[in-house]
Design an enzyme around this catalytic site. Structure first.
Site, PDB file in Angstrom:
ATOM      1  N   CYS A   2      47.822  26.908  34.084  1.00 33.99           N
ATOM      2  CA  CYS A   2      48.564  26.859  32.833  1.00 33.99           C
ATOM      3  C   CYS A   2      48.002  27.911  31.888  1.00 33.99           C
ATOM      4  O   CYS A   2      46.971  28.516  32.148  1.00 33.99           O
ATOM      5  CB  CYS A   2      48.453  25.475  32.199  1.00 33.99           C
ATOM      6  SG  CYS A   2      48.952  24.118  33.281  1.00 33.99           S
ATOM      7  N   ARG A  27      51.595  32.314  33.925  1.00 35.18           N
ATOM      8  CA  ARG A  27      50.704  31.235  34.339  1.00 35.18           C
ATOM      9  C   ARG A  27      51.403  29.886  34.408  1.00 35.18           C
ATOM     10  O   ARG A  27      50.815  28.898  34.872  1.00 35.18           O
ATOM     11  CB  ARG A  27      49.513  31.130  33.370  1.00 35.18           C
ATOM     12  CG  ARG A  27      48.666  32.377  33.294  1.00 35.18           C
ATOM     13  CD  ARG A  27      47.496  32.183  32.339  1.00 35.18           C
ATOM     14  NE  ARG A  27      46.573  31.187  32.842  1.00 35.18           N
ATOM     15  CZ  ARG A  27      45.573  31.432  33.678  1.00 35.18           C
ATOM     16  NH1 ARG A  27      45.368  32.653  34.118  1.00 35.18           N
ATOM     17  NH2 ARG A  27      44.784  30.452  34.085  1.00 35.18           N
ATOM     18  N   TRP A  74      52.143  24.700  33.997  1.00 29.80           N
ATOM     19  CA  TRP A  74      52.428  24.747  35.432  1.00 29.80           C
ATOM     20  C   TRP A  74      52.021  23.381  35.960  1.00 29.80           C
ATOM     21  O   TRP A  74      50.846  23.085  36.113  1.00 29.80           O
ATOM     22  CB  TRP A  74      51.622  25.864  36.083  1.00 29.80           C
ATOM     23  CG  TRP A  74      51.840  26.053  37.543  1.00 29.80           C
ATOM     24  CD1 TRP A  74      51.012  25.646  38.552  1.00 29.80           C
ATOM     25  CD2 TRP A  74      52.921  26.710  38.182  1.00 29.80           C
ATOM     26  NE1 TRP A  74      51.528  26.007  39.766  1.00 29.80           N
ATOM     27  CE2 TRP A  74      52.691  26.668  39.568  1.00 29.80           C
ATOM     28  CE3 TRP A  74      54.076  27.338  37.713  1.00 29.80           C
ATOM     29  CZ2 TRP A  74      53.570  27.226  40.492  1.00 29.80           C
ATOM     30  CZ3 TRP A  74      54.944  27.896  38.627  1.00 29.80           C
ATOM     31  CH2 TRP A  74      54.690  27.837  39.995  1.00 29.80           C
ATOM     32  N   ASN A  98      44.025  23.399  30.833  1.00 28.16           N
ATOM     33  CA  ASN A  98      44.345  24.102  32.069  1.00 28.16           C
ATOM     34  C   ASN A  98      43.329  23.669  33.112  1.00 28.16           C
ATOM     35  O   ASN A  98      42.128  23.830  32.911  1.00 28.16           O
ATOM     36  CB  ASN A  98      44.278  25.618  31.867  1.00 28.16           C
ATOM     37  CG  ASN A  98      44.369  26.387  33.174  1.00 28.16           C
ATOM     38  OD1 ASN A  98      45.031  25.953  34.111  1.00 28.16           O
ATOM     39  ND2 ASN A  98      43.685  27.522  33.245  1.00 28.16           N
ATOM     40  N   GLY A  99      43.801  23.094  34.224  1.00 27.29           N
ATOM     41  CA  GLY A  99      42.905  22.636  35.273  1.00 27.29           C
ATOM     42  C   GLY A  99      43.316  21.276  35.782  1.00 27.29           C
ATOM     43  O   GLY A  99      44.441  20.822  35.546  1.00 27.29           O
ATOM     44  N   GLU A 483      51.399  38.892  60.069  1.00 25.32           N
ATOM     45  CA  GLU A 483      51.416  39.005  58.609  1.00 25.32           C
ATOM     46  C   GLU A 483      50.868  40.352  58.152  1.00 25.32           C
ATOM     47  O   GLU A 483      51.396  40.966  57.226  1.00 25.32           O
ATOM     48  CB  GLU A 483      50.617  37.857  57.989  1.00 25.32           C
ATOM     49  CG  GLU A 483      50.484  37.900  56.484  1.00 25.32           C
ATOM     50  CD  GLU A 483      51.801  37.795  55.747  1.00 25.32           C
ATOM     51  OE1 GLU A 483      51.813  38.067  54.531  1.00 25.32           O
ATOM     52  OE2 GLU A 483      52.835  37.462  56.370  1.00 25.32           O
ATOM     53  N   LYS A 487      53.011  43.035  55.921  1.00 22.61           N
ATOM     54  CA  LYS A 487      52.564  43.571  54.637  1.00 22.61           C
ATOM     55  C   LYS A 487      52.616  45.094  54.626  1.00 22.61           C
ATOM     56  O   LYS A 487      53.034  45.706  53.652  1.00 22.61           O
ATOM     57  CB  LYS A 487      51.141  43.089  54.318  1.00 22.61           C
ATOM     58  CG  LYS A 487      51.064  41.667  53.869  1.00 22.61           C
ATOM     59  CD  LYS A 487      51.714  41.492  52.501  1.00 22.61           C
ATOM     60  CE  LYS A 487      52.178  40.076  52.283  1.00 22.61           C
ATOM     61  NZ  LYS A 487      53.357  39.691  53.030  1.00 22.61           N
ATOM     62  N   GLU A 490      56.217  46.182  54.405  1.00 26.91           N
ATOM     63  CA  GLU A 490      56.862  45.853  53.138  1.00 26.91           C
ATOM     64  C   GLU A 490      56.563  46.852  52.027  1.00 26.91           C
ATOM     65  O   GLU A 490      57.459  47.231  51.271  1.00 26.91           O
ATOM     66  CB  GLU A 490      56.414  44.457  52.670  1.00 26.91           C
ATOM     67  CG  GLU A 490      57.057  43.304  53.403  1.00 26.91           C
ATOM     68  CD  GLU A 490      56.572  41.967  52.878  1.00 26.91           C
ATOM     69  OE1 GLU A 490      57.408  41.080  52.674  1.00 26.91           O
ATOM     70  OE2 GLU A 490      55.346  41.807  52.671  1.00 26.91           O
ATOM     71  N   HIS A 506      52.074  43.923  78.296  1.00 25.52           N
ATOM     72  CA  HIS A 506      53.474  43.701  78.648  1.00 25.52           C
ATOM     73  C   HIS A 506      54.415  44.557  77.804  1.00 25.52           C
ATOM     74  O   HIS A 506      55.487  44.103  77.397  1.00 25.52           O
ATOM     75  CB  HIS A 506      53.822  42.214  78.506  1.00 25.52           C
ATOM     76  CG  HIS A 506      53.037  41.339  79.422  1.00 25.52           C
ATOM     77  ND1 HIS A 506      53.396  41.099  80.729  1.00 25.52           N
ATOM     78  CD2 HIS A 506      51.872  40.656  79.227  1.00 25.52           C
ATOM     79  CE1 HIS A 506      52.508  40.301  81.290  1.00 25.52           C
ATOM     80  NE2 HIS A 506      51.579  40.023  80.405  1.00 25.52           N
ATOM     81  N   LYS A 605      61.908  38.807  45.554  1.00 29.33           N
ATOM     82  CA  LYS A 605      60.857  37.797  45.626  1.00 29.33           C
ATOM     83  C   LYS A 605      61.367  36.500  46.229  1.00 29.33           C
ATOM     84  O   LYS A 605      60.687  35.872  47.026  1.00 29.33           O
ATOM     85  CB  LYS A 605      60.306  37.537  44.221  1.00 29.33           C
ATOM     86  CG  LYS A 605      59.081  36.628  44.196  1.00 29.33           C
ATOM     87  CD  LYS A 605      57.919  37.297  44.884  1.00 29.33           C
ATOM     88  CE  LYS A 605      56.697  36.400  44.933  1.00 29.33           C
ATOM     89  NZ  LYS A 605      55.642  36.955  45.781  1.00 29.33           N
TER      90      LYS A 605
END
Length: 610
Positions: A2, A27, A74, A98-99, A483, A487, A490, A506, A605
């Protein structure tokens, strides 16, 4: 995650607090609110949704005051709603936080037994009541009341507190969540991040763990939680506003790569019982009875999330001993898959809005399967449709190429496997303890892995003219190879392919020559010796090997043209460590090539079209 802003001075602060929150909206953005001392008492205003809604509420009911705190949320505990929005109030106390308060369950029960009535579902309201009761019981200062309250709290927090009885004072405190103080002539600020206050001051002081500060117009008086005074000089920030939003990093993606240890900590926080070797997983909606009745697990995902799901398949099969399969969302929805009541369908989506995954979830629900969503955005479409949700708490991710959402998905899926394995009694307690302890220490090892960034940049520069890359891995290293290749494609626009290392003979081996960089994941795990054999096969064809290996393993490093060391770790944690060098390699390749790292061409996104 947050955002917090606090101000004490001589100016009307409501507009400045909202503007500061706007700089922190990355945030959190499910609700927002302010608390201002209006002269006689503290008054609050809150609104659900983005800050524009709080702006509209302030136009209807303006608040006037020169001491105030603000928050953009958040959600972690309690759904987005006005009653769950911060600030939270008890008596004449208002708190923003926040936490996560890890012992919130027992604290809440204790307070309710003492007659306290809660109005929200949040853990933060507990702090407000603890401060209010401490101040009322002892007739002490706001500072002493906050200190007494925090001695009862266990967990992560950055808090700011104001009181009816202290019109020109704010108390802030920190443990494992960021807070920075801003000093100016006749006014003092506090915020979760520098961008919120940079317009008003460039002189800042960073609070450290276990510290608190009393803010007044004359400055900030800092002490430890046990009352020991702290003297710390301010620092001058020379960042531009744009640099400040990125935390001083050149790109959001690089900032988010380095945020991953913190993001993993947030994913784990409040969910691991180290003593019992277990996961606190009631939020998932997977009861012990359901866990024991599952006969098959379907993972449904797209893109980067599908790579996390592939690692999840390994975890579920090894720890929960359940047959599992990974399905691409865009394929499964048209294949008439055979879902049934004994199936657990795990839908993995960063945004929680991926259309193909959502359609597959609806098909699974229609056929009686139990659906669990693994997502980052609270109350998004897929969690709303699912029977339960496991939120990753990675926080908003600005860079289009996912980094911290991926690693937090890995953590969430490993926790899911431990949780189900314990309830099916396929995972012995001593093994569960080993894994949960390894998870708990993973952020520290991730920070070690990120220290190789400069060395990886030199490797990227060496191979900048390469037109093709091959990524190889075995076991959970295979989805990490996929992955890593994704990346690179992308953001650098270099062609790259990920392969299971055992499949190299192969077909892909035909591509290897002196111009082909081959990234090999070869940590010391169960597949180590076979991966070394693959490296020798690459060298025999004069391929250029970039090895990600366990620090201290001179044998693997000797086969490589370039070597990137990661710390030794338990096998379940290795994917979290080995993916970090691949993210950095992709980032540095793209940055050196001059591509648009944060917004690569043709990509979005959140994919909400077929």
């Amino acid at each position: 995650m947050c955002g917090i802003v606090a101000y004490v001075g001589s100016r009307q602060c409501a507009p400045m607090l909202v503007d500061g929150l706007r700089k922190l909206e990355y945030r959190g953005y499910d609700s927002a609110g302010l608390a201002l001392h209006t002269g006689g008492r503290v008054e609050i205003i809150r609104a659900v949704g983005k800050l524009s809604n709080l702006d509209a509420a302030l136009k209807k009911a303006p608040l006037s005051g020169t001491t105030g705190i603000g928050h953009t949320r958040w959600a972690t505990h309690g759904r987005p709603s006005e009653v769950n929005a911060h600030p939270h109030v008890a008596g004449g106390i208002a708190v923003v936080h926040n936490g996560i308060i890890e012992n919130h369950v027992e604290l809440r029960a204790s307070l309710e037994a003492a007659g306290v009535r809660f109005v929200s579902d949040t853990d933060t309201e507990i702090v407000a009541h603890l401060v209010e009761r401490a101040q009322r019981a002892g007739d002490v200062s706001l500072e002493e009341a906050v200190r007494a309250a925090l001695k009862q709290v266990r967990g992560a927090y950055a808090i700011a507190v104001i009181s009816d009885h202290a019109p020109d004072e704010i108390v802030v405190a920190k443990n494992e969540s960021p807070i920075v103080l801003g000093l100016a002539d006749g006014e003092t600020w506090a915020a979760s991040d520098i961008p919120a206050i940079l317009e008003h001051t460039r002189d800042v002081v960073f609070l450290l763990e276990g510290e608190m500060a009393v803010l007044s117009r004359g400055g900030a008086r800092i002490s430890t939680l046990d009352g020991t005074p702290v003297i710390r000089a301010s620092k001058r920030i020379d960042w531009s506003p744009t640099q400040a939003e990125k935390g001083g990093y050149k790109h959001f993606m690089l900032k988010e790569i380095f945020e991953q240890p913190r993001a993993v900590e947030d994913t784990l926080r409040g969910r691991i019982d180290l003593e019992a070797g277990d996961i606190v997983g009631e939020e998932m909606g997977v009861t012990p009875e359901l866990a024991r009745s599952i006969r098959r697990v379907y993972f449904v995902a797209c893109g980067t999330s599908s790579h996390a799901a592939m690692a999840g398949r390994y975890f579920i099969e090894q720890l929960a001993r359940l047959p599992s399969t990974v399905e691409i969302g865009s394929e499964v929805r048209y294949r008439e898959p055979v879902f049934g009541p004994e199936d657990l369908v795990v839908a993995v989506s960063q945004s929680g809005e991926t259309l193909d995954t959502l359609a597959a979830v609806k098909a699974a629900k229609a056929r009686g399967a139990h659906v669990l969503a693994v997502a980052n955005v609270l109350d998004s479409a897929i969690p709303r449709v699912a029977d339960g949700a496991l939120y990753t708490h990675a926080g908003p991710e600005i860079g289009v190429a996912s980094t911290k959402c991926f690693t937090t998905q890995l953590v969430a899926l490993l926790m899911l496997a431990v949780y189900i394995g314990r309830r099916r009694e396929t995972l012995p307690v001593h093994e569960a303890r080993r894994i949960t302890r390894a998870l708990w220490h993973a952020p520290h090892l991730m920070r070690e892995s990120l220290e190789s960034s400069d060395a990886i940049r030199a490797i990227a520069k060496k191979h900048l003219r390469a037109r093709d890359f091959l990524f190889l891995g075995r076991g959970t290293g295979f989805p990490i190879a996929l992955e890593g290749a994704l990346k690179l494609k992308e953001i650098s626009y270099i062609h790259a392919e990920g392969y299971a290392a055992g499949e190299m003979k192969h077909g892909p081996i035909a591509l290897i020559d002196e111009n082909m960089p081959v990234v090999v994941l070869c940590p010391q795990d169960a597949h180590y010796e076979k991966t070394l054999s693959n490296m020798q096969e690459v060298k025999a064809r004069e391929g250029q090997i970039i090895a990600v290996y366990t620090r201290g393993d001179d044998h693997a490093a000797r086969f490589a043209d370039d070597a990137i060391a990661i710390p030794a770790a338990e096998p379940e944690i290795l994917p979290l460590l080995s993916v970090l060098p691949l993210q950095l390699l992709a980032y540095h390749m793209a940055d050196l090539k001059g591509t648009d790292v944060d917004q690569p061409r043709n990509l979005a996104k959140t994919v909400t079209v077929e």
